[in-house]
Scaffold this motif. Structure first.
Motif, PDB file in Angstrom:
ATOM      1  N   SER A 116      76.068 -11.673  65.793  1.00 40.67           N
ATOM      2  CA  SER A 116      75.939 -11.559  67.357  1.00 40.67           C
ATOM      3  C   SER A 116      76.278  -9.976  67.581  1.00 40.67           C
ATOM      4  CB  SER A 116      76.157 -12.225  67.956  1.00 40.67           C
ATOM      5  OG  SER A 116      78.114 -13.127  67.990  1.00 40.67           O
ATOM      6  N   GLN A 117      77.489  -9.098  66.976  1.00 39.93           N
ATOM      7  CA  GLN A 117      78.035  -8.122  67.736  1.00 39.93           C
ATOM      8  C   GLN A 117      77.061  -6.676  67.103  1.00 39.93           C
ATOM      9  OE1 GLN A 117      81.645  -7.791  65.991  1.00 39.93           O
ATOM     10  NE2 GLN A 117      82.882  -9.239  66.595  1.00 39.93           N
ATOM     11  N   ARG A 118      76.132  -7.379  65.799  1.00 44.24           N
ATOM     12  CA  ARG A 118      75.172  -6.488  65.800  1.00 44.24           C
ATOM     13  C   ARG A 118      74.588  -6.184  66.070  1.00 44.24           C
ATOM     14  NH1 ARG A 118      77.855  -8.326  60.314  1.00 44.24           N
ATOM     15  NH2 ARG A 118      75.642  -9.558  60.131  1.00 44.24           N
ATOM     16  N   ILE A 119      73.761  -7.152  66.761  1.00 51.58           N
ATOM     17  CA  ILE A 119      72.634  -7.476  67.947  1.00 51.58           C
ATOM     18  C   ILE A 119      72.949  -6.917  68.774  1.00 51.58           C
ATOM     19  CG2 ILE A 119      71.216  -9.164  68.606  1.00 51.58           C
ATOM     20  CD1 ILE A 119      71.153 -11.042  66.785  1.00 51.58           C
ATOM     21  N   ASN A 120      73.854  -7.070  69.109  1.00 47.98           N
ATOM     22  CA  ASN A 120      74.347  -6.868  70.187  1.00 47.98           C
ATOM     23  C   ASN A 120      74.455  -5.012  70.631  1.00 47.98           C
ATOM     24  OD1 ASN A 120      75.184  -7.614  73.549  1.00 47.98           O
ATOM     25  ND2 ASN A 120      77.376  -6.843  73.384  1.00 47.98           N
ATOM     26  N   SER A 121      74.929  -4.271  69.575  1.00 49.62           N
ATOM     27  CA  SER A 121      75.143  -3.074  69.538  1.00 49.62           C
ATOM     28  C   SER A 121      73.401  -2.221  69.940  1.00 49.62           C
ATOM     29  CB  SER A 121      76.445  -2.525  67.792  1.00 49.62           C
ATOM     30  OG  SER A 121      77.270  -3.045  68.489  1.00 49.62           O
ATOM     31  N   MET A 122      72.989  -2.961  69.054  1.00 48.24           N
ATOM     32  CA  MET A 122      71.710  -2.819  68.779  1.00 48.24           C
ATOM     33  C   MET A 122      70.462  -2.477  70.074  1.00 48.24           C
ATOM     34  SD  MET A 122      70.213  -4.191  65.055  1.00 48.24           S
ATOM     35  CE  MET A 122      71.605  -3.839  63.600  1.00 48.24           C
ATOM     36  N   ILE A 123      70.765  -3.545  70.254  1.00 44.72           N
ATOM     37  CA  ILE A 123      69.835  -3.783  72.241  1.00 44.72           C
ATOM     38  C   ILE A 123      70.578  -3.352  73.324  1.00 44.72           C
ATOM     39  CG2 ILE A 123      69.961  -5.861  73.812  1.00 44.72           C
ATOM     40  CD1 ILE A 123      69.752  -7.258  71.714  1.00 44.72           C
ATOM     41  N   LYS A 124      72.061  -3.034  73.003  1.00 41.39           N
ATOM     42  CA  LYS A 124      72.816  -2.145  73.894  1.00 41.39           C
ATOM     43  C   LYS A 124      72.449  -0.768  73.977  1.00 41.39           C
ATOM     44  CE  LYS A 124      76.799  -2.418  75.809  1.00 41.39           C
ATOM     45  NZ  LYS A 124      78.455  -2.594  75.452  1.00 41.39           N
ATOM     46  N   SER A 125      72.570   0.151  72.407  1.00 41.67           N
ATOM     47  CA  SER A 125      71.589   1.153  72.472  1.00 41.67           C
ATOM     48  C   SER A 125      70.421   1.512  73.057  1.00 41.67           C
ATOM     49  CB  SER A 125      72.348   1.339  70.788  1.00 41.67           C
ATOM     50  OG  SER A 125      71.742   2.926  70.655  1.00 41.67           O
ATOM     51  N   VAL A 126      69.471   0.779  72.461  1.00 41.17           N
ATOM     52  CA  VAL A 126      67.944   0.652  73.445  1.00 41.17           C
ATOM     53  C   VAL A 126      68.192   0.657  74.423  1.00 41.17           C
ATOM     54  CG1 VAL A 126      66.222  -0.330  73.433  1.00 41.17           C
ATOM     55  CG2 VAL A 126      67.448  -0.116  71.318  1.00 41.17           C
ATOM     56  N   ILE A 127      68.412  -0.127  75.268  1.00 43.02           N
ATOM     57  CA  ILE A 127      68.604   0.339  76.718  1.00 43.02           C
ATOM     58  C   ILE A 127      69.260   1.371  76.902  1.00 43.02           C
ATOM     59  CG2 ILE A 127      69.949  -1.350  78.888  1.00 43.02           C
ATOM     60  CD1 ILE A 127      69.803  -3.627  77.372  1.00 43.02           C
ATOM     61  N   ASP A 128      70.440   1.352  76.602  1.00 43.46           N
ATOM     62  CA  ASP A 128      71.249   2.753  77.542  1.00 43.46           C
ATOM     63  C   ASP A 128      70.625   4.411  77.599  1.00 43.46           C
ATOM     64  OD1 ASP A 128      73.306   0.790  77.856  1.00 43.46           O
ATOM     65  OD2 ASP A 128      74.590   1.446  75.617  1.00 43.46           O
ATOM     66  N   TYR A 129      70.046   4.076  75.966  1.00 45.97           N
ATOM     67  CA  TYR A 129      68.712   5.750  76.339  1.00 45.97           C
ATOM     68  C   TYR A 129      67.588   5.454  76.845  1.00 45.97           C
ATOM     69  CZ  TYR A 129      66.993   9.162  73.349  1.00 45.97           C
ATOM     70  OH  TYR A 129      66.624  10.670  73.166  1.00 45.97           O
ATOM     71  N   ALA A 130      66.957   4.292  76.948  1.00 42.91           N
ATOM     72  CA  ALA A 130      66.310   4.670  77.846  1.00 42.91           C
ATOM     73  C   ALA A 130      66.499   4.328  79.504  1.00 42.91           C
ATOM     74  CB  ALA A 130      65.146   3.252  77.779  1.00 42.91           C
ATOM     75  N   LEU A 131      67.243   3.723  79.775  1.00 46.32           N
ATOM     76  CA  LEU A 131      68.132   4.041  80.993  1.00 46.32           C
ATOM     77  C   LEU A 131      68.522   5.704  81.171  1.00 46.32           C
ATOM     78  CD1 LEU A 131      70.017   1.092  81.599  1.00 46.32           C
ATOM     79  CD2 LEU A 131      67.648   1.341  83.086  1.00 46.32           C
ATOM     80  N   LYS A 132      68.585   6.474  80.381  1.00 46.29           N
ATOM     81  CA  LYS A 132      69.506   7.682  80.204  1.00 46.29           C
ATOM     82  C   LYS A 132      68.222   8.867  80.440  1.00 46.29           C
ATOM     83  CE  LYS A 132      72.973  10.444  78.708  1.00 46.29           C
ATOM     84  NZ  LYS A 132      74.521  11.053  77.564  1.00 46.29           N
ATOM     85  N   PHE A 133      67.222   8.684  79.315  1.00 41.60           N
ATOM     86  CA  PHE A 133      66.373   9.349  79.042  1.00 41.60           C
ATOM     87  C   PHE A 133      64.764   8.805  78.670  1.00 41.60           C
ATOM     88  CE2 PHE A 133      69.816  10.251  75.931  1.00 41.60           C
ATOM     89  CZ  PHE A 133      70.158  11.599  76.570  1.00 41.60           C
TER      90      PHE A 133
END
Length: 334
Positions: free
Chosen positions: A216-233
């Motif tokens: 769950s930690q690994r999936i969460n890290s990947m999902i959050k990374s995609v979301i953060d990048y999309a919201l920022k860039f």
């Protein structure tokens, strides 16, 4: 009251400029009157879910061929995990969740029995070649229901472009492509550990330090990374140290699980099964079900035989092989 129009108005109010609005769909290959309740993308999702090709995914290999354990992934559970991950990302960045879900649920409809092993052997033995993403599009365009599902352009594009070097035209399609990788990397680790092929200690430590030690930690890290990048860039991408760790983990899985591990020990038998079935139906196409045999005039025997075999589940392919090539006892034994 037209509920669909209310949904379309709601999409305009709440979705991001990055999203694909239902009312702006490029439409279907064959014209249809719009539904008064569902948007075009909602209708597409429902058509996929109610298809026979979708139901057959429950008996198709993900990584382990014919696993005995009840908890190993199948192509259906993989599809559901992709859908969940993709919807989570789309909801967070306010993309069109219905479009995302329709693409995710349909992306693997064209997968063969025995997973990528079946895909590779069909690609090797047919003159027309075979790729599962192209076959998924063919299923929804031509095969399912005898004439296809007549899905929208955006869903069809997302299904075709969910793997390889192709890039979807919509951000929702791009999300599904990343969600597919996030899903299979992580659930295949889980299955490989359950099967005793690898242990947690085998996984690259530098990757775990970035992504986490649990599923769950690994999936969460990947999902959050995609979301953060999309919201920022404003772009759908898995980058930075999380992206680097993800792709390194994927490479680890190819070296230690997908190629040459004990999980693949039945592959040669699966290859033999597909080849023999293909040879048999090429020589005796009339032995296929009538609905397939009648398509030969339109698409040619090789294409139709390929369609028929690709649509088989693992257990149906094995059953057909046994019925055709394995001698069975006859009569009573005294």
């Amino acid at each position: 009251m037209n509920i669909r129009k209310q949904y379309e108005e709601l999409e305009e109010k709440i979705l991001s400029p990055m999203a694909t609005l239902s009312k702006n769909s490029l439409g279907r290959q064959n014209y249809e009157e719009k539904c008064s309740i569902r948007t075009d993308f909602q209708r597409d999702r429902d058509r996929v879910i109610h298809s026979k090709a979708f139901r057959r995914l429950k008996h198709k290999t993900q990584v382990f061929i014919a696993p005995e354990g009840d908890h190993y992934r199948t192509r259906l559970t993989h599809t559901l995990e992709v859908s969940q991950i993709a919807r989570t990302i789309s909801r967070a960045i306010r993309l069109n969740e219905d479009l995302t879900e329709a693409i995710a649920l349909g992306h693997d409809l064209g997968h063969t029995p025995f997973g990528h092993t079946g895909e590779k052997v069909l690609n090797d033995i047919t003159s027309c070649g075979f790729k599962h993403n192209e076959q998924s599009l063919r299923v929804v365009d031509c095969i399912e229901g005898g004439g296809g599902l007549n899905l929208t352009y955006e869903v069809r594009d997302g299904i075709l472009c969910h793997c390889g070097n192709l890039e979807a035209k919509t951000n929702e399609g791009k999300v599904v492509k990343l969600a597919d990788k996030i899903a299979y990397i992580n659930h295949d680790i889980d299955d490989a550990m359950r099967g005793g092929i690898i242990t947690l200690d085998d996984l690259p430590k530098e990757c775990l330090n970035v992504l986490g030690n649990t599923h769950s930690q690994r999936i969460n890290s990947m999902i959050k990374s995609v979301i953060d990048y999309a919201l920022k860039f404003g772009e759908i991408k898995l980058s930075g140290e999380v992206g680097e760790a993800t792709w390194e983990l994927r490479e680890f899985m190819f070296k230690n699980v997908y190629i040459g591990s004990s999980a693949k020990k039945e592959e040669e038998k699966a290859v033999h099964c597909i080849k023999e079935l293909f040879k048999y139906y090429m020589e005796k196409p009339e032995k296929m079900p009538t609905e397939f045999y009648e398509r030969i005039r339109k698409w040619g025997v090789e294409r139709v035989v390929c369609d028929y075999i690709a649509g088989m589940t693992d257990r149906y392919a094995l059953s057909e092989y046994i019925n055709l090539f394995v001698p069975l006892p006859w009569g009573k034994i005294y």
